[in-house]
Design a protein around this motif. Structure first.
Motif, PDB file in Angstrom:
ATOM      1  N   THR A   1      12.226   3.325 -11.391  1.00  0.00           N
ATOM      2  CA  THR A   1      12.623   4.558 -11.578  1.00  0.00           C
ATOM      3  C   THR A   1      12.933   5.441 -10.409  1.00  0.00           C
ATOM      4  OG1 THR A   1      12.541   3.655 -13.847  1.00  0.00           O
ATOM      5  CG2 THR A   1      12.572   5.820 -13.660  1.00  0.00           C
ATOM      6  N   LEU A   2      13.832   6.548  -9.904  1.00  0.00           N
ATOM      7  CA  LEU A   2      13.360   6.764  -8.590  1.00  0.00           C
ATOM      8  C   LEU A   2      12.938   8.344  -9.826  1.00  0.00           C
ATOM      9  CD1 LEU A   2      15.422   6.193  -5.726  1.00  0.00           C
ATOM     10  CD2 LEU A   2      13.522   5.281  -6.677  1.00  0.00           C
ATOM     11  N   LEU A   3      12.817   9.226  -9.131  1.00  0.00           N
ATOM     12  CA  LEU A   3      12.042  10.775  -9.618  1.00  0.00           C
ATOM     13  C   LEU A   3      12.427  12.051  -8.664  1.00  0.00           C
ATOM     14  CD1 LEU A   3       8.508   9.374 -10.974  1.00  0.00           C
ATOM     15  CD2 LEU A   3      11.152   9.446 -12.597  1.00  0.00           C
TER      16      LEU A   3
ATOM     17  N   ALA B   1       1.139  -1.415   0.166  1.00  0.00           N
ATOM     18  CA  ALA B   1      -0.072  -0.438  -0.029  1.00  0.00           C
ATOM     19  C   ALA B   1       1.110   1.407  -0.219  1.00  0.00           C
ATOM     20  CB  ALA B   1      -1.113  -0.205   1.142  1.00  0.00           C
ATOM     21  N   GLU B   2       1.353   1.029   1.087  1.00  0.00           N
ATOM     22  CA  GLU B   2       2.504   2.237   1.177  1.00  0.00           C
ATOM     23  C   GLU B   2       3.797   2.684  -0.724  1.00  0.00           C
ATOM     24  OE1 GLU B   2       3.667   5.377   1.953  1.00  0.00           O
ATOM     25  OE2 GLU B   2       2.690   3.912   3.965  1.00  0.00           O
ATOM     26  N   LEU B   3       4.129   1.408  -0.961  1.00  0.00           N
ATOM     27  CA  LEU B   3       4.765   1.524  -2.075  1.00  0.00           C
ATOM     28  C   LEU B   3       3.697   2.579  -3.410  1.00  0.00           C
ATOM     29  CD1 LEU B   3       6.727  -2.256  -2.835  1.00  0.00           C
ATOM     30  CD2 LEU B   3       7.009   0.347  -3.120  1.00  0.00           C
ATOM     31  N   SER B   4       2.591   1.519  -3.753  1.00  0.00           N
ATOM     32  CA  SER B   4       1.393   2.289  -4.596  1.00  0.00           C
ATOM     33  C   SER B   4       0.913   3.823  -4.396  1.00  0.00           C
ATOM     34  CB  SER B   4       0.117   1.888  -4.021  1.00  0.00           C
ATOM     35  OG  SER B   4       0.162   0.457  -4.526  1.00  0.00           O
ATOM     36  N   LYS B   5       1.387   4.412  -2.920  1.00  0.00           N
ATOM     37  CA  LYS B   5       0.434   5.579  -2.510  1.00  0.00           C
ATOM     38  C   LYS B   5       1.910   6.619  -3.318  1.00  0.00           C
ATOM     39  CE  LYS B   5       0.637   8.834   1.239  1.00  0.00           C
ATOM     40  NZ  LYS B   5       0.128   8.659   2.832  1.00  0.00           N
ATOM     41  N   LEU B   6       3.333   6.029  -2.520  1.00  0.00           N
ATOM     42  CA  LEU B   6       4.650   6.250  -2.963  1.00  0.00           C
ATOM     43  C   LEU B   6       4.631   6.490  -4.550  1.00  0.00           C
ATOM     44  CD1 LEU B   6       7.116   4.578   0.084  1.00  0.00           C
ATOM     45  CD2 LEU B   6       5.903   7.461  -0.235  1.00  0.00           C
ATOM     46  N   GLU B   7       4.441   5.710  -5.003  1.00  0.00           N
ATOM     47  CA  GLU B   7       3.976   6.246  -6.393  1.00  0.00           C
ATOM     48  C   GLU B   7       3.402   7.430  -7.232  1.00  0.00           C
ATOM     49  OE1 GLU B   7       4.848   3.129 -11.038  1.00  0.00           O
ATOM     50  OE2 GLU B   7       3.286   2.412  -8.316  1.00  0.00           O
ATOM     51  N   ARG B   8       1.853   7.153  -6.874  1.00  0.00           N
ATOM     52  CA  ARG B   8       0.840   8.233  -7.102  1.00  0.00           C
ATOM     53  C   ARG B   8       1.756   9.284  -6.633  1.00  0.00           C
ATOM     54  NH1 ARG B   8      -2.086   4.192  -4.787  1.00  0.00           N
ATOM     55  NH2 ARG B   8      -2.601   5.903  -2.450  1.00  0.00           N
ATOM     56  N   LEU B   9       2.452   9.539  -5.666  1.00  0.00           N
ATOM     57  CA  LEU B   9       2.843  10.961  -4.987  1.00  0.00           C
ATOM     58  C   LEU B   9       4.329  10.939  -5.506  1.00  0.00           C
ATOM     59  CD1 LEU B   9       3.109  10.393  -1.150  1.00  0.00           C
ATOM     60  CD2 LEU B   9       1.018  12.002  -2.754  1.00  0.00           C
ATOM     61  N   GLY B  10       5.194  10.439  -6.895  1.00  0.00           N
ATOM     62  CA  GLY B  10       5.561  10.509  -7.663  1.00  0.00           C
ATOM     63  C   GLY B  10       7.257  10.110  -7.366  1.00  0.00           C
ATOM     64  N   TYR B  11       7.378   9.985  -6.167  1.00  0.00           N
ATOM     65  CA  TYR B  11       8.502   9.592  -5.577  1.00  0.00           C
ATOM     66  C   TYR B  11       9.073   8.416  -6.384  1.00  0.00           C
ATOM     67  CZ  TYR B  11       8.083  11.417  -0.980  1.00  0.00           C
ATOM     68  OH  TYR B  11       7.835  12.418  -0.349  1.00  0.00           O
ATOM     69  N   PHE B  12       9.056   7.472  -7.135  1.00  0.00           N
ATOM     70  CA  PHE B  12       9.880   6.612  -8.629  1.00  0.00           C
ATOM     71  C   PHE B  12       8.446   5.904  -9.286  1.00  0.00           C
ATOM     72  CE2 PHE B  12       8.464   4.573  -4.266  1.00  0.00           C
ATOM     73  CZ  PHE B  12       7.598   3.626  -4.574  1.00  0.00           C
ATOM     74  N   GLU B  13       8.709   5.326 -10.530  1.00  0.00           N
ATOM     75  CA  GLU B  13       7.896   4.347 -10.786  1.00  0.00           C
ATOM     76  C   GLU B  13       8.210   3.227 -10.804  1.00  0.00           C
ATOM     77  OE1 GLU B  13       7.888   5.989 -14.602  1.00  0.00           O
ATOM     78  OE2 GLU B  13       7.086   7.919 -14.647  1.00  0.00           O
ATOM     79  N   CYS B  14       7.655   2.011 -11.018  1.00  0.00           N
ATOM     80  CA  CYS B  14       8.349   0.831 -10.131  1.00  0.00           C
ATOM     81  C   CYS B  14       7.126  -0.420 -11.214  1.00  0.00           C
ATOM     82  CB  CYS B  14       7.940   0.501  -9.168  1.00  0.00           C
ATOM     83  SG  CYS B  14       6.441   0.116  -8.401  1.00  0.00           S
ATOM     84  N   SER B  15       8.105  -1.549 -11.527  1.00  0.00           N
ATOM     85  CA  SER B  15       6.802  -2.467 -12.047  1.00  0.00           C
ATOM     86  C   SER B  15       8.068  -3.490 -11.769  1.00  0.00           C
ATOM     87  CB  SER B  15       6.957  -1.826 -13.683  1.00  0.00           C
ATOM     88  OG  SER B  15       6.778  -3.577 -14.586  1.00  0.00           O
ATOM     89  N   LYS B  16       7.212  -4.228 -10.423  1.00  0.00           N
ATOM     90  CA  LYS B  16       7.705  -5.594  -9.780  1.00  0.00           C
ATOM     91  C   LYS B  16       8.332  -5.046  -9.194  1.00  0.00           C
ATOM     92  CE  LYS B  16       5.450  -9.134 -13.025  1.00  0.00           C
ATOM     93  NZ  LYS B  16       6.217 -10.357 -13.777  1.00  0.00           N
ATOM     94  N   ASN B  17      10.488  -5.526  -9.620  1.00  0.00           N
ATOM     95  CA  ASN B  17      11.471  -4.987  -8.984  1.00  0.00           C
ATOM     96  C   ASN B  17      11.910  -3.391  -9.679  1.00  0.00           C
ATOM     97  OD1 ASN B  17      12.108  -6.686 -11.400  1.00  0.00           O
ATOM     98  ND2 ASN B  17      13.990  -8.013  -9.517  1.00  0.00           N
ATOM     99  N   HIS B  18      11.261  -3.709 -10.722  1.00  0.00           N
ATOM    100  CA  HIS B  18      12.523  -2.544 -11.338  1.00  0.00           C
ATOM    101  C   HIS B  18      11.873  -0.771 -11.301  1.00  0.00           C
ATOM    102  CE1 HIS B  18      14.620  -0.578 -14.796  1.00  0.00           C
ATOM    103  NE2 HIS B  18      13.796   0.604 -15.139  1.00  0.00           N
TER     104      HIS B  18
END
Length: 223
Positions: free
Chosen positions: A216-218, A197-214
Motif C-alpha cells: 500500500t503506497l502512502l 533492509a531498504e524495504l524496512s527502512k522505506l516502510e519506517r519512513l512512511g513510503y508504504f506499508e507491506c506484507s510479503k508481496n502486498h
C-alpha cells in the motif's frame, strides 16, 4: 506424445486461429511438447537455437553467465509467454543465455523461422504471425521497463521506481507484486539482504506499508 489441445488453444499467440485449421497449423509448426522438473536446465549458453518455446505451464528464469561462472537473472517468462523467440527468428543463432525451469514446467517448442518465412500457410498464417509479433513486442516493452528500474544508482531508487510502476499498472496505490523477495532482488540486480533492509527502512519512513508481496503506497507526511 498427445498434445493437450485445450491448453495450447487458450494461449494468446493462437487467438483467432480457426478450429478447422488448428491441427494443420500445429503440423506446420512441427511442435514438440516437453516437460521439465523444477530447477532443470532447459537450454544452456552456447547451444544452438532452432526453435522458439511457449510456456504452457510453470515458469522459467533466464540467466546471463559470466566467464567466472557468476550468474545474473536477466528475465523471467511465466505461463503463456514465449522464450527464445528472437534467437529462433534467425537461422544459426546460438544462445548467449541459460534457461532454467523455476518449477515444474511444460514448454511447447515450435519452428518460428519456418512459419515467419512461409509463403502460404492458409487462413491461420496471417493471424498467427500477427499474434507472434504482438507477443514479441510486448516482451520487449517489459524488458524496456526493467531497464528503467535498473538505471537508478541506489537500491532505494530502484525499489521506488518499480513500486511506482506497479501502482500505475494496477491504477491503485494498493496492489500485489508478482515477485517474491529473492525474485525482486534478482529483477532489480541488488543483494537480497540490502534490498530487505531498504524495504524496512522505506516502510519506517512512511513510503508504504507491506506484507510479503502486498503493498500500500502512502503519501509522505510533510512537517
Amino acid at each position: 506424445m498427445a498434445k493437450p489441445l485445450g491448453l495450447i488453444q487458450k494461449n494468446r499467440i493462437f487467438k483467432g486461429i480457426p478450429n478447422d485449421e488448428f491441427e494443420q497449423m500445429l503440423e506446420t509448426l512441427n511442435v514438440q511438447l516437453k516437460h521439465y522438473h523444477s530447477h532443470q536446465t532447459i537450454l544452456s549458453r552456447g547451444r544452438a537455437v532452432s526453435r522458439a518455446g511457449l510456456v504452457l505451464k510453470g515458469s522459467v528464469n533466464i540467466y546471463q553467465d559470466s566467464f567466472w561462472q557468476n550468474r545474473t537473472l536477466v528475465d523471467t517468462s511465466a505461463c503463456g509467454e514465449m522464450i527464445m523467440s528472437s534467437f529462433a527468428c534467425v537461422r544459426g543463432s546460438v544462445s548467449d543465455v541459460t534457461v532454467v525451469a523455476e518449477r515444474e514446467t511444460i514448454i511447447l517448442w515450435f519452428d518460428l523461422y519456418d512459419i515467419l518465412n512461409l509463403d502460404d500457410g492458409g487462413r491461420y498464417h496471417t493471424i498467427l504471425v500477427r499474434n507472434i509479433i504482438a507477443e514479441m513486442a510486448s516482451k520487449n516493452l517489459q524488458l524496456d521497463h526493467r531497464i528503467i528500474h535498473l538505471k537508478p544508482k541506489t537500491t532505494k531508487e530502484k525499489i521506488l521506481s518499480y513500486l511506482s510502476e506497479q501502482a500505475c499498472m494496477n491504477d491503485s496505490n494498493v496492489f500485489d507484486i508478482p515477485l517474491d523477495r529473492q525474485s525482486l532482488a534478482n529483477y532489480l540486480s541488488v543483494e537480497r539482504s540490502a534490498m530487505s533492509a531498504e524495504l524496512s527502512k522505506l516502510e519506517r519512513l512512511g513510503y508504504f506499508e507491506c506484507s510479503k508481496n502486498h503493498f500500500t503506497l502512502l503519501q509522505l507526511k510533510t512537517s
